[in-house]
Design an enzyme around this catalytic site. Structure first.
Site, PDB file in Angstrom:
ATOM      1  N   PRO A 100       0.818  -1.792  -0.224  1.00 22.54           N
ATOM      2  CA  PRO A 100       0.185   0.095  -0.034  1.00 22.54           C
ATOM      3  C   PRO A 100       0.802   1.291   0.140  1.00 22.54           C
ATOM      4  O   PRO A 100       1.675   1.351   0.482  1.00 22.54           O
ATOM      5  CB  PRO A 100      -0.930  -0.068   1.181  1.00 22.54           C
ATOM      6  N   ASN A 101       0.665   2.410  -1.071  1.00 27.97           N
ATOM      7  CA  ASN A 101       0.865   3.356  -1.070  1.00 27.97           C
ATOM      8  C   ASN A 101       2.365   3.644  -1.963  1.00 27.97           C
ATOM      9  O   ASN A 101       2.891   4.694  -2.541  1.00 27.97           O
ATOM     10  CB  ASN A 101       0.960   4.392   0.042  1.00 27.97           C
ATOM     11  N   ARG A 127       5.175  11.031  -3.393  1.00 31.30           N
ATOM     12  CA  ARG A 127       5.091  10.330  -1.488  1.00 31.30           C
ATOM     13  C   ARG A 127       6.125  10.861  -0.190  1.00 31.30           C
ATOM     14  O   ARG A 127       6.994  10.144  -0.770  1.00 31.30           O
ATOM     15  CB  ARG A 127       4.462   9.265  -1.898  1.00 31.30           C
ATOM     16  N   TYR A 139      11.177   8.835   0.306  1.00 34.31           N
ATOM     17  CA  TYR A 139      11.068   7.784  -0.204  1.00 34.31           C
ATOM     18  C   TYR A 139      11.484   8.319  -1.526  1.00 34.31           C
ATOM     19  O   TYR A 139      11.627   7.261  -2.722  1.00 34.31           O
ATOM     20  CB  TYR A 139       9.777   7.324  -0.458  1.00 34.31           C
ATOM     21  N   ASN A 167       7.784  -5.542  -0.445  1.00 31.44           N
ATOM     22  CA  ASN A 167       8.025  -4.740  -0.218  1.00 31.44           C
ATOM     23  C   ASN A 167       6.284  -4.921   0.374  1.00 31.44           C
ATOM     24  O   ASN A 167       5.377  -4.110   0.046  1.00 31.44           O
ATOM     25  CB  ASN A 167       7.986  -3.605  -0.508  1.00 31.44           C
ATOM     26  N   ALA A 171       2.946  -1.288   4.939  1.00 38.45           N
ATOM     27  CA  ALA A 171       2.269  -1.093   6.277  1.00 38.45           C
ATOM     28  C   ALA A 171       1.847  -1.990   6.409  1.00 38.45           C
ATOM     29  O   ALA A 171       1.695  -2.563   7.580  1.00 38.45           O
ATOM     30  CB  ALA A 171       0.969  -0.041   6.195  1.00 38.45           C
ATOM     31  N   GLU A 204      12.714  -9.547   1.908  1.00 42.65           N
ATOM     32  CA  GLU A 204      11.409  -8.314   2.518  1.00 42.65           C
ATOM     33  C   GLU A 204      12.355  -7.536   1.647  1.00 42.65           C
ATOM     34  O   GLU A 204      13.306  -6.966   2.038  1.00 42.65           O
ATOM     35  CB  GLU A 204      11.594  -8.505   4.318  1.00 42.65           C
ATOM     36  N   HIS A 222      12.682  -2.745   2.265  1.00 43.06           N
ATOM     37  CA  HIS A 222      12.428  -1.782   2.554  1.00 43.06           C
ATOM     38  C   HIS A 222      13.168  -0.637   2.042  1.00 43.06           C
ATOM     39  O   HIS A 222      14.499  -0.513   2.097  1.00 43.06           O
ATOM     40  CB  HIS A 222      12.393  -1.635   4.168  1.00 43.06           C
ATOM     41  N   ARG A 238      12.747   4.468  12.517  1.00 38.48           N
ATOM     42  CA  ARG A 238      11.703   5.261  12.457  1.00 38.48           C
ATOM     43  C   ARG A 238      10.851   4.793  13.689  1.00 38.48           C
ATOM     44  O   ARG A 238      11.442   4.720  14.595  1.00 38.48           O
ATOM     45  CB  ARG A 238      11.345   4.759  11.224  1.00 38.48           C
TER      46      ARG A 238
HETATM   47  C1  DQA Z   1       8.387   0.917   3.671  1.00 39.94           C
HETATM   48  C2  DQA Z   1       8.413   1.157   5.162  1.00 39.94           C
HETATM   49  C3  DQA Z   1       6.830   0.476   5.947  1.00 39.94           C
HETATM   50  O1  DQA Z   1       7.272   1.076   7.169  1.00 39.94           O
HETATM   51  C4  DQA Z   1       5.843   1.874   5.272  1.00 39.94           C
HETATM   52  O2  DQA Z   1       4.682   1.886   5.652  1.00 39.94           O
HETATM   53  C5  DQA Z   1       6.126   2.141   3.632  1.00 39.94           C
HETATM   54  C6  DQA Z   1       7.622   2.182   2.898  1.00 39.94           C
HETATM   55  C7  DQA Z   1       9.673   1.261   3.214  1.00 39.94           C
HETATM   56  O3  DQA Z   1       9.709   1.185   1.530  1.00 39.94           O
HETATM   57  O4  DQA Z   1      10.238   2.315   3.292  1.00 39.94           O
HETATM   58  O5  DQA Z   1       4.794   2.318   2.972  1.00 39.94           O
HETATM   59  O6  DQA Z   1       8.344  -0.422   3.536  1.00 39.94           O
END
Ligand code: DQA
Length: 140
Positions: free
Chosen positions: A9-10, A17, A22, A71, A74, A95, A97, A104
């Site tokens: 998501p997002n 964003r 990011y 990835n 959230a 995984e 990120h 964070r």
């Molecule tokens: C994320 C880190 C997550 O905590 C966050 O919710 C994201 C992006 C990252 O790629 O840094 O949406 O996965």
């Protein structure tokens, strides 16, 4: 080698964003650069804001590709469903990120993915995906 990239998501808003965290690149632009850099790799890409769709994609890719870069955004911090999906497939999952989740908020320190992943790459910006590709190619 077939590698699936799955973004949660997002991450469709990459480039717009929270750019201080990011970056200002869209994922589509970054993926085109990855495809150019690794011509021997066949990439597929899927993004969804919906947990069940991500689980379905992990199930599908998990029987078709050599590795998955996930990835879960959230959902990393909440999803038992994704955890179980990763356990259900033969393909290894790395995984990913973009940000360093451990630097964070506390709620980002918990991951339902890490314990069932082959490994995790966090905090290298979009380059985390590139390092993930190298991990599958064995060039590290
Ligand atoms: C994320 C880190 C997550 O905590 C966050 O919710 C994201 C992006 C990252 O790629 O840094 O949406 O996965």
């Amino acid at each position: 080698m077939k590698i699936a990239i799955i973004n949660g998501p997002n991450l469709n808003l990459l480039g717009k964003r929270e750019t201080s965290i990011y970056g200002d690149n869209t994922f589509e632009t970054y993926l085109a650069a990855l495809e150019k850099e690794f011509p021997s790799v066949s990439f597929t890409y899927f993004q969804s804001n919906i947990e069940g769709e991500l689980i379905a994609q992990v199930q599908k890719d998990g029987f078709e590709v050599d590795g998955i870069l996930l990835n879960a955004a959230a959902y990393t911090h909440t999803s038992v469903g994704l955890h179980d999906a990763i356990k259900s497939i033969p393909a290894p999952v790395v995984e990913i990120h973009i940000s360093n989740t451990f630097a964070r908020e506390d709620f980002r320190h918990q991951s339902y993915i890490s314990g069932v992943a082959k490994g995790l790459i966090v905090g290298f910006g979009l380059d985390s995906y590139r390092l993930g590709v190298l991990s599958f190619l064995g060039e590290h």
